[in-house]
Design a protein around this motif. Structure first.
Motif, PDB file in Angstrom:
ATOM      1  N   UNK A  56       0.744  -0.957   0.379  1.00 46.78           N
ATOM      2  CA  UNK A  56       0.170   0.186  -0.383  1.00 46.78           C
ATOM      3  C   UNK A  56       0.691   1.368  -0.050  1.00 46.78           C
ATOM      4  N   UNK A  57       0.756   2.418  -0.589  1.00 52.94           N
ATOM      5  CA  UNK A  57       1.905   3.164  -0.822  1.00 52.94           C
ATOM      6  C   UNK A  57       0.466   4.606  -0.486  1.00 52.94           C
ATOM      7  N   UNK A  58       0.789   5.350   0.226  1.00 53.34           N
ATOM      8  CA  UNK A  58       0.697   6.459   0.796  1.00 53.34           C
ATOM      9  C   UNK A  58       0.449   7.678  -0.628  1.00 53.34           C
ATOM     10  N   UNK A  93       4.110   8.814  -8.374  1.00 47.17           N
ATOM     11  CA  UNK A  93       3.791   7.851  -9.282  1.00 47.17           C
ATOM     12  C   UNK A  93       4.889   6.636  -9.450  1.00 47.17           C
ATOM     13  N   UNK A  94       5.762   7.262  -9.799  1.00 53.37           N
ATOM     14  CA  UNK A  94       7.459   6.460 -10.342  1.00 53.37           C
ATOM     15  C   UNK A  94       7.697   5.212  -8.841  1.00 53.37           C
ATOM     16  N   UNK A  95       7.406   5.184  -8.046  1.00 55.38           N
ATOM     17  CA  UNK A  95       7.564   4.703  -6.820  1.00 55.38           C
ATOM     18  C   UNK A  95       6.332   2.974  -6.646  1.00 55.38           C
ATOM     19  N   UNK A  96       4.935   3.844  -7.673  1.00 61.90           N
ATOM     20  CA  UNK A  96       3.871   2.998  -8.093  1.00 61.90           C
ATOM     21  C   UNK A  96       4.420   2.620  -9.873  1.00 61.90           C
ATOM     22  N   UNK A 100       4.350  -1.522  -9.785  1.00 62.63           N
ATOM     23  CA  UNK A 100       3.502  -2.227 -10.774  1.00 62.63           C
ATOM     24  C   UNK A 100       4.243  -3.432 -11.567  1.00 62.63           C
ATOM     25  N   UNK A 101       5.391  -2.854 -12.034  1.00 61.68           N
ATOM     26  CA  UNK A 101       5.901  -3.096 -13.043  1.00 61.68           C
ATOM     27  C   UNK A 101       7.057  -4.423 -13.038  1.00 61.68           C
ATOM     28  N   UNK A 125       8.953   1.806 -18.149  1.00 62.82           N
ATOM     29  CA  UNK A 125       8.622   0.154 -17.975  1.00 62.82           C
ATOM     30  C   UNK A 125       7.812  -0.533 -18.302  1.00 62.82           C
ATOM     31  N   UNK A 126       6.401   0.998 -18.723  1.00 66.55           N
ATOM     32  CA  UNK A 126       5.695  -0.037 -19.116  1.00 66.55           C
ATOM     33  C   UNK A 126       5.202  -0.625 -20.666  1.00 66.55           C
TER      34      UNK A 126
END
Length: 348
Positions: A117-119, A183-186, A190-191, A248-249
């Motif tokens: 979970x990312x705050x 965003x970068x961390x998320x 995910x990637x 990354x995608x």
């Protein structure tokens, strides 16, 4: 995941409505909300067969309302200072994120996958709004008394009064999100295959007080919270659009899925089976938004979010129910509306 053996990687942003966690007719007991999430997680298990990984966003309307009630009652009875709306969003992000992780780790399909979970902080462009931009009701209706009105006005809080003049309710702006701080961390998570819970309640709203001005004092705050409401579906669309254009995608597909109570999109509010829309292209969606009166309901931000995602390059998006989620992907089930960028793009 068997689906991906020898196939192109596919990712998704899945937006879960706040009512999937707590319905209007239910008590706000944590055990009730976790039981609802247990069912939601079970419904979402099919996503493990379709996607390499996904980001899961969620609403928090009922939960933020309850937190504001708690804060108001604490001020009313003890004088304890009230929490700001952004603080309540942060609180609910952590609490709901914890519940989702707990239910996933106890589910036989999810327990062996990395989950985090990312705050999440989400940027809006401004913190000054005109009177007519205060349109989103938040928190409870409270007694319309001089003391309460004075307290709200002392804090610069705008409110509306009920038709019978007995109650009032706070209203706030709901600006469009423009960037996701984490965003970068998320995207990295995910990637890498981590199921990532993020953008809860649309994100903790923040803004730069010095946007567009030259900063000369290093002590000036650049990261300030704002007591507004960010639409969860708009934030989900922004996240999915960012993933589309992230290296990354590259070479992978990214889908946007918005889940709600209804089985999909209808031509009007009567929701008759003969008016159900199973598929729609981007051009048809834009015409539908322009030509249909959607202001009264909650469907408009969902359709705007899907439109924005497709305009950003998304191939397809889905709007459908959480219950029976697996049927959304089955064309012969007449469950869920599929949105395509163009008629030429094939579906699953």
């Amino acid at each position: 995941m068997a689906y991906f053996r020898g196939m192109k990687e596919r990712f998704a942003v899945i937006a879960l409505g706040g009512n999937a966690i707590l319905r209007k007719d239910q008590p706000a007991d944590p055990s009730v909300q976790m039981a609802n999430l247990r069912k939601a997680v079970d419904n979402l298990a099919i996503a493990l067969d379709r996607y390499t990984s996904f980001a899961l966003t969620h609403g928090n309307g009922p939960q933020v309302g309850n937190d504001l009630i708690r804060s108001f009652r604490a001020w009313e009875t003890t004088g304890l200072p009230q929490l700001g709306l952004a603080d309540c969003v942060a609180n609910t992000q952590g609490r709901i994120g914890h519940w989702i992780v707990k239910e996933m780790k106890n589910h036989e399909r999810f327990r062996d996958f990395p989950v985090a979970c990312v705050l999440t902080h989400v940027h809006v462009e401004k913190n000054k709004f005109t009177q007519d931009e205060y349109t989103k009701g938040v928190g409870p209706w409270v007694p319309n008394t001089p003391d309460i009105r004075k307290e709200l006005e002392n804090h610069g809080i705008i409110y509306i009064i009920s038709d019978d003049k007995k109650e009032l309710r706070r209203v706030v702006p709901s600006p469009r999100p423009v960037a996701i701080e984490e965003f970068r961390a998320i995207a990295d998570m995910v990637a890498s295959g981590t199921i990532t819970i993020c953008c809860g309640g649309g994100g903790i709203p923040i803004f730069n007080p010095n946007h567009g001005t030259k900063i000369t004092d290093e002590k000036i705050e650049r990261f300030a919270q704002s007591d507004v409401v960010i639409d969860k579906d708009h934030a989900s669309s922004l996240l999915a659009s960012g993933m589309l254009n992230d290296l990354r995608f590259e070479g992978a597909d990214v889908d946007l899925l918005i889940l709600m109570d209804a089985k999909g999109l209808y031509r009007d509010s009567k929701c008759r089976d003969e008016d159900f829309i199973g598929e729609m292209t981007l051009d048809e969606l834009e015409a539908f938004i322009d030509e249909t009166d959607l202001q009264a309901g909650t469907i408009l931000p969902k359709l705007e979010s899907i439109r924005d995602f497709l305009l950003a390059g998304g191939r397809q998006a889905f709007l459908g129910p959480l219950d029976g989620f697996e049927k959304v992907f089955m064309e012969d089930e007449a469950v869920g509306t599929r949105f395509r960028n163009s008629p030429q793009l094939s579906l699953y």
